[in-house]
Structures are given as structure tokens and as C-alpha cells.
Scaffold this motif. Structure first.
Motif, PDB file in Angstrom:
ATOM      1  N   ASN A   1      23.367  17.212  42.200  1.00  0.00           N
ATOM      2  CA  ASN A   1      22.857  17.077  40.829  1.00  0.00           C
ATOM      3  C   ASN A   1      21.362  17.342  40.717  1.00  0.00           C
ATOM      4  OD1 ASN A   1      25.403  16.366  39.965  1.00  0.00           O
ATOM      5  ND2 ASN A   1      25.031  14.164  40.114  1.00  0.00           N
ATOM      6  N   PHE A   2      20.770  17.892  41.788  1.00  0.00           N
ATOM      7  CA  PHE A   2      19.313  18.030  41.828  1.00  0.00           C
ATOM      8  C   PHE A   2      18.882  19.485  41.971  1.00  0.00           C
ATOM      9  CE2 PHE A   2      15.323  18.085  44.370  1.00  0.00           C
ATOM     10  CZ  PHE A   2      14.491  17.428  43.466  1.00  0.00           C
ATOM     11  N   ALA A   3      17.839  19.829  41.216  1.00  0.00           N
ATOM     12  CA  ALA A   3      17.195  21.134  41.361  1.00  0.00           C
ATOM     13  C   ALA A   3      15.693  20.925  41.274  1.00  0.00           C
ATOM     14  CB  ALA A   3      17.652  22.090  40.267  1.00  0.00           C
ATOM     15  N   THR A   4      14.935  21.662  42.071  1.00  0.00           N
ATOM     16  CA  THR A   4      13.480  21.556  42.040  1.00  0.00           C
ATOM     17  C   THR A   4      12.865  22.916  41.783  1.00  0.00           C
ATOM     18  OG1 THR A   4      11.516  20.724  43.211  1.00  0.00           O
ATOM     19  CG2 THR A   4      13.200  21.824  44.538  1.00  0.00           C
ATOM     20  N   ILE A   5      11.810  22.937  40.971  1.00  0.00           N
ATOM     21  CA  ILE A   5      11.130  24.162  40.590  1.00  0.00           C
ATOM     22  C   ILE A   5       9.666  24.039  40.988  1.00  0.00           C
ATOM     23  CG2 ILE A   5      10.401  25.582  38.609  1.00  0.00           C
ATOM     24  CD1 ILE A   5      13.397  23.503  38.049  1.00  0.00           C
ATOM     25  N   GLU A   6       9.108  25.152  41.467  1.00  0.00           N
ATOM     26  CA  GLU A   6       7.704  25.160  41.880  1.00  0.00           C
ATOM     27  C   GLU A   6       6.787  24.820  40.700  1.00  0.00           C
ATOM     28  OE1 GLU A   6       6.194  25.819  44.943  1.00  0.00           O
ATOM     29  OE2 GLU A   6       8.227  25.535  45.699  1.00  0.00           O
ATOM     30  N   PRO A   7       5.579  24.292  40.987  1.00  0.00           N
ATOM     31  CA  PRO A   7       4.647  23.991  39.904  1.00  0.00           C
ATOM     32  C   PRO A   7       4.380  25.211  39.032  1.00  0.00           C
ATOM     33  CG  PRO A   7       3.836  23.121  41.994  1.00  0.00           C
ATOM     34  CD  PRO A   7       5.024  23.968  42.320  1.00  0.00           C
ATOM     35  N   THR A   8       4.327  25.004  37.735  1.00  0.00           N
ATOM     36  CA  THR A   8       4.097  26.096  36.797  1.00  0.00           C
ATOM     37  C   THR A   8       3.283  25.597  35.615  1.00  0.00           C
ATOM     38  OG1 THR A   8       5.177  27.715  35.339  1.00  0.00           O
ATOM     39  CG2 THR A   8       6.299  25.618  35.648  1.00  0.00           C
ATOM     40  N   TRP A   9       2.482  26.475  35.041  1.00  0.00           N
ATOM     41  CA  TRP A   9       1.754  26.101  33.834  1.00  0.00           C
ATOM     42  C   TRP A   9       2.722  25.977  32.667  1.00  0.00           C
ATOM     43  CZ3 TRP A   9      -2.679  24.065  32.588  1.00  0.00           C
ATOM     44  CH2 TRP A   9      -3.080  24.071  31.236  1.00  0.00           C
ATOM     45  N   ASN A  10       3.667  26.883  32.586  1.00  0.00           N
ATOM     46  CA  ASN A  10       4.583  26.943  31.449  1.00  0.00           C
ATOM     47  C   ASN A  10       5.721  25.939  31.601  1.00  0.00           C
ATOM     48  OD1 ASN A  10       5.724  27.810  29.041  1.00  0.00           O
ATOM     49  ND2 ASN A  10       6.850  29.487  30.026  1.00  0.00           N
ATOM     50  N   VAL A  11       5.354  24.661  31.710  1.00  0.00           N
ATOM     51  CA  VAL A  11       6.356  23.619  31.913  1.00  0.00           C
ATOM     52  C   VAL A  11       7.181  23.367  30.652  1.00  0.00           C
ATOM     53  CG1 VAL A  11       4.859  21.686  31.270  1.00  0.00           C
ATOM     54  CG2 VAL A  11       6.666  21.333  32.973  1.00  0.00           C
ATOM     55  N   GLU A  12       6.698  23.839  29.501  1.00  0.00           N
ATOM     56  CA  GLU A  12       7.431  23.636  28.245  1.00  0.00           C
ATOM     57  C   GLU A  12       8.831  24.232  28.293  1.00  0.00           C
ATOM     58  OE1 GLU A  12       3.368  25.138  26.728  1.00  0.00           O
ATOM     59  OE2 GLU A  12       4.311  24.918  28.685  1.00  0.00           O
ATOM     60  N   LYS A  13       9.013  25.300  29.046  1.00  0.00           N
ATOM     61  CA  LYS A  13      10.325  25.940  29.109  1.00  0.00           C
ATOM     62  C   LYS A  13      11.384  24.986  29.662  1.00  0.00           C
ATOM     63  CE  LYS A  13      11.120  29.057  32.303  1.00  0.00           C
ATOM     64  NZ  LYS A  13      10.983  30.259  33.157  1.00  0.00           N
ATOM     65  N   TYR A  14      10.945  24.020  30.475  1.00  0.00           N
ATOM     66  CA  TYR A  14      11.889  23.051  31.035  1.00  0.00           C
ATOM     67  C   TYR A  14      12.097  21.858  30.102  1.00  0.00           C
ATOM     68  CZ  TYR A  14      11.156  26.066  34.978  1.00  0.00           C
ATOM     69  OH  TYR A  14      11.076  27.187  35.771  1.00  0.00           O
ATOM     70  N   TYR A  15      11.095  21.566  29.279  1.00  0.00           N
ATOM     71  CA  TYR A  15      11.314  20.557  28.246  1.00  0.00           C
ATOM     72  C   TYR A  15      12.355  21.038  27.240  1.00  0.00           C
ATOM     73  CZ  TYR A  15       7.540  17.575  29.873  1.00  0.00           C
ATOM     74  OH  TYR A  15       6.772  16.719  30.632  1.00  0.00           O
ATOM     75  N   LYS A  16      12.471  22.342  27.089  1.00  0.00           N
ATOM     76  CA  LYS A  16      13.456  22.922  26.173  1.00  0.00           C
ATOM     77  C   LYS A  16      14.886  22.834  26.726  1.00  0.00           C
ATOM     78  CE  LYS A  16      10.135  26.241  24.271  1.00  0.00           C
ATOM     79  NZ  LYS A  16       9.771  27.677  24.144  1.00  0.00           N
ATOM     80  N   GLN A  17      14.998  22.422  27.987  1.00  0.00           N
ATOM     81  CA  GLN A  17      16.320  22.338  28.607  1.00  0.00           C
ATOM     82  C   GLN A  17      16.801  20.897  28.791  1.00  0.00           C
ATOM     83  OE1 GLN A  17      16.608  24.768  32.209  1.00  0.00           O
ATOM     84  NE2 GLN A  17      14.951  26.077  31.483  1.00  0.00           N
ATOM     85  N   CYS A  18      15.924  19.927  28.538  1.00  0.00           N
ATOM     86  CA  CYS A  18      16.276  18.553  28.909  1.00  0.00           C
ATOM     87  C   CYS A  18      16.592  17.668  27.708  1.00  0.00           C
ATOM     88  CB  CYS A  18      15.149  17.924  29.729  1.00  0.00           C
ATOM     89  SG  CYS A  18      13.721  17.418  28.763  1.00  0.00           S
ATOM     90  N   ASP A  19      17.269  16.555  28.008  1.00  0.00           N
ATOM     91  CA  ASP A  19      17.570  15.520  27.012  1.00  0.00           C
ATOM     92  C   ASP A  19      16.636  14.327  27.162  1.00  0.00           C
ATOM     93  OD1 ASP A  19      20.398  16.526  25.979  1.00  0.00           O
ATOM     94  OD2 ASP A  19      20.381  16.718  28.168  1.00  0.00           O
ATOM     95  N   ILE A  20      16.302  14.019  28.419  1.00  0.00           N
ATOM     96  CA  ILE A  20      15.503  12.840  28.758  1.00  0.00           C
ATOM     97  C   ILE A  20      14.402  13.272  29.720  1.00  0.00           C
ATOM     98  CG2 ILE A  20      15.548  10.600  29.974  1.00  0.00           C
ATOM     99  CD1 ILE A  20      18.490  10.359  29.030  1.00  0.00           C
ATOM    100  N   VAL A  21      13.236  12.634  29.604  1.00  0.00           N
ATOM    101  CA  VAL A  21      12.134  12.852  30.533  1.00  0.00           C
ATOM    102  C   VAL A  21      11.892  11.559  31.293  1.00  0.00           C
ATOM    103  CG1 VAL A  21       9.674  13.379  30.749  1.00  0.00           C
ATOM    104  CG2 VAL A  21      11.078  14.627  29.094  1.00  0.00           C
ATOM    105  N   SER A  22      11.600  11.684  32.585  1.00  0.00           N
ATOM    106  CA  SER A  22      11.368  10.496  33.398  1.00  0.00           C
ATOM    107  C   SER A  22      10.124  10.678  34.254  1.00  0.00           C
ATOM    108  CB  SER A  22      12.584  10.217  34.294  1.00  0.00           C
ATOM    109  OG  SER A  22      12.440   8.980  34.960  1.00  0.00           O
ATOM    110  N   GLY A  23       9.354   9.582  34.402  1.00  0.00           N
ATOM    111  CA  GLY A  23       8.148   9.627  35.212  1.00  0.00           C
ATOM    112  C   GLY A  23       7.693   8.235  35.572  1.00  0.00           C
TER     113      GLY A  23
END
Length: 276
Positions: free
Chosen positions: A201-223
Motif C-alpha cells: 500500500n506504499f509508494a514513495t516519490i523523490e522530492p519535488t517542487w511541484n508537490v501540488e500534483k500529489y495533493y490533487k490525488q489525495c483524500d487525506i494529508v498526514s504529518g
């Protein structure tokens, strides 16, 4: 005003480094002359920075600044202690990292905590300190509900977990992955990873400036804590599952975080707080 910002590293897309990027751009747009001193300056972050100078450790001692804002405690203080300035501000980004200990010197006129718990941390270390709460600065043209609405084409339920996957975030990630098996969701990590994590259930992506593209794919944010990740999630209109951890990364609390009056995170409003 002639303003110097200083931090340990100005290279990567991580929390404290992006903090100084956003602060410098807001100060610059307000008409101030801004310089950044760091012992470690490089791309990609430096390459994205325009209109800002990067003096070395000798050049900063030849200049007189109206204001110096710095983080990363005693390490950076050793470079700055002889710099001429009218106002010296120590910004603290964490209450659980030794590097972020406030510098106890009468030369510091103001200590800034970027969240309420850090304000209390500073007061516990220096009871007589002049302390102010000033939140993390963000570009609200990038992080907002309209721009980061989830794409209809993404069918999976996704929890986005941005940030450097270090010892402070390792246990929260394990918590999320265990929960994902029971509740059938995916965990997407964006950022540097200090651990090799293999899970269906896990995927990791390298650091990127354009992190908004991943906010467009998620339902929940965790930190962890009320850091950049949680605030970006709130600004994007996402539900935020937040972890509080101790200095070893042990989970102390897990909860849904909400905030009122999100304009306090606007980098232009943050800048005004420093200039008052």
C-alpha cells in the motif's frame, strides 16, 4: 530595509529551507533588500531563488543590517555573533530537535516559535525571553482548495505523507501502513527517505517542487506536528491526520487537526508580523 536571513542549509525542498525561501520572496516583494547566508548553499533551491544575494561568512561581517533572522541555534550563531544589526531574531522550527535549541544571549531581541507548542518550548528554556508566535509562511496561490481538488480519475483512497522520512516520521508511517491494511487505502510519500520501506500500500516519490500534483490525488494529508505538511493540507482543503512525537520519534498523540483563519499562514501576512 536591509535584511539578512540565515539557516544551516539552503539546498533542498525541505521544511526549514522552504521556510526561508518563502520568507525571502515575500520580503523581497515588499521592497526590502534581502540576503541569505548559509554554510551550505546549492541547487535546486538556490536555482529557484531570484533577486536574493548569497554573501559568504566574511562578507556578512562587513555589512550592517536592519534585521537579521536566523535559525538552527548555536551552529549558525557562531557565524552571526559579530554581525552588525539593529535587530536580531532567533526563529525556532522544532521543540524536539537539538539543533533548534534557542540561543540564550541578550543580543537576541525576539524569539519566534512557528507553532504554539514551540512558543512554550522557548519559554521553558529561556523564561525571560521575548517570544512571539509567527506561523510558517506559505504561497496561497499554490496551496488552495480550488487548485488542489482531487482528480476524478484517481479512484483509490490515498493518504499523502510528504516530508523527509527520517527518525521522527518513521513510526507515524508504520502506523499509517498498519491502518491501511484494515481500512483499505494507499499511502503516498513525497520527499527524502532515510529508510527502505516495502509495502503493497506504499509508494514513495523523490522530492519535488511541484508537490501540488500529489495533493490533487489525495483524500487525506498526514504529518507530524503543525508543520509544513499539515498546513499545506489544511490550505488545500484536505482532512489532516496529525501525529505528535517525542525527540526519539515515539508517537505521543494521533488526531484530526483543524485550524481557523488560514490567512495567518499567507507569507505576506507572516512577513508583516516580522516587520511590526
Amino acid at each position: 530595509m536591509n535584511i539578512l536571513l540565515s539557516c544551516l542549509s539552503y539546498r533542498e525542498y525541505t521544511g526549514s529551507e522552504i521556510y526561508f525561501y518563502e520568507l525571502s520572496t515575500a520580503l523581497r516583494s515588499a521592497g526590502h533588500n534581502v540576503s541569505i547566508f548559509s554554510p551550505f548553499v546549492d541547487g535546486p533551491l538556490q536555482n529557484r531563488t531570484t533577486g536574493i544575494t548569497f554573501p559568504n561568512k566574511d562578507e556578512i561581517k562587513k555589512e550592517t543590517y536592519d534585521m537579521v533572522l536566523f535559525s538552527h541555534g548555536q551552529v549558525i550563531w557562531e557565524y552571526l555573533k559579530d554581525v552588525k544589526t539593529n535587530k536580531l531574531i532567533n526563529i525556532i522550527h522544532s521543540e524536539v530537535i537539538d539543533l533548534e535549541e534557542p540561543v540564550d544571549t541578550p543580543k537576541v531581541s525576539l524569539y519566534v516559535g512557528i507553532r504554539p507548542s514551540i512558543v512554550e518550548f522557548i519559554k521553558s528554556k529561556i523564561p525571560t525571553a521575548n517570544v512571539k508566535l509567527i506561523y510558517n509562511p506559505f504561497d496561497l496561490t499554490r496551496f488552495n482548495p480550488q487548485r488542489c481538488k482531487k482528480k476524478k480519475s484517481v479512484k483509490d483512497k490515498i493518504v499523502l505523507f510528504p516530508g523527509s522520512l527520517d527518525y521522527l516520521r518513521y513510526n507515524p508511517l508504520k502506523y499509517l501502513l498498519d491502518l491501511s491494511e484494515k481500512q483499505n487505502f494507499k499511502v503516498m510519500h513525497v520527499g527524502r527517505s532515510d529508510y527502505s520501506t516495502v509495502h503493497p500500500n506504499f509508494a514513495t516519490i523523490e522530492p519535488t517542487w511541484n508537490v501540488e500534483k500529489y495533493y490533487k490525488q489525495c483524500d487525506i494529508v498526514s504529518g507530524i506536528f503543525l508543520g509544513r505538511t499539515s498546513i499545506e493540507g489544511l490550505l488545500c482543503g484536505k482532512k489532516v491526520l496529525q501525529f505528535d512525537v517525542d525527540n526519539k520519534g515515539t508517537i505521543k498523540k494521533v488526531y484530526w487537526h483543524t485550524e481557523e483563519k488560514l490567512d495567518k499562514f499567507d507569507k505576506h501576512n507572516v512577513t508583516k508580523e516580522f516587520l511590526q
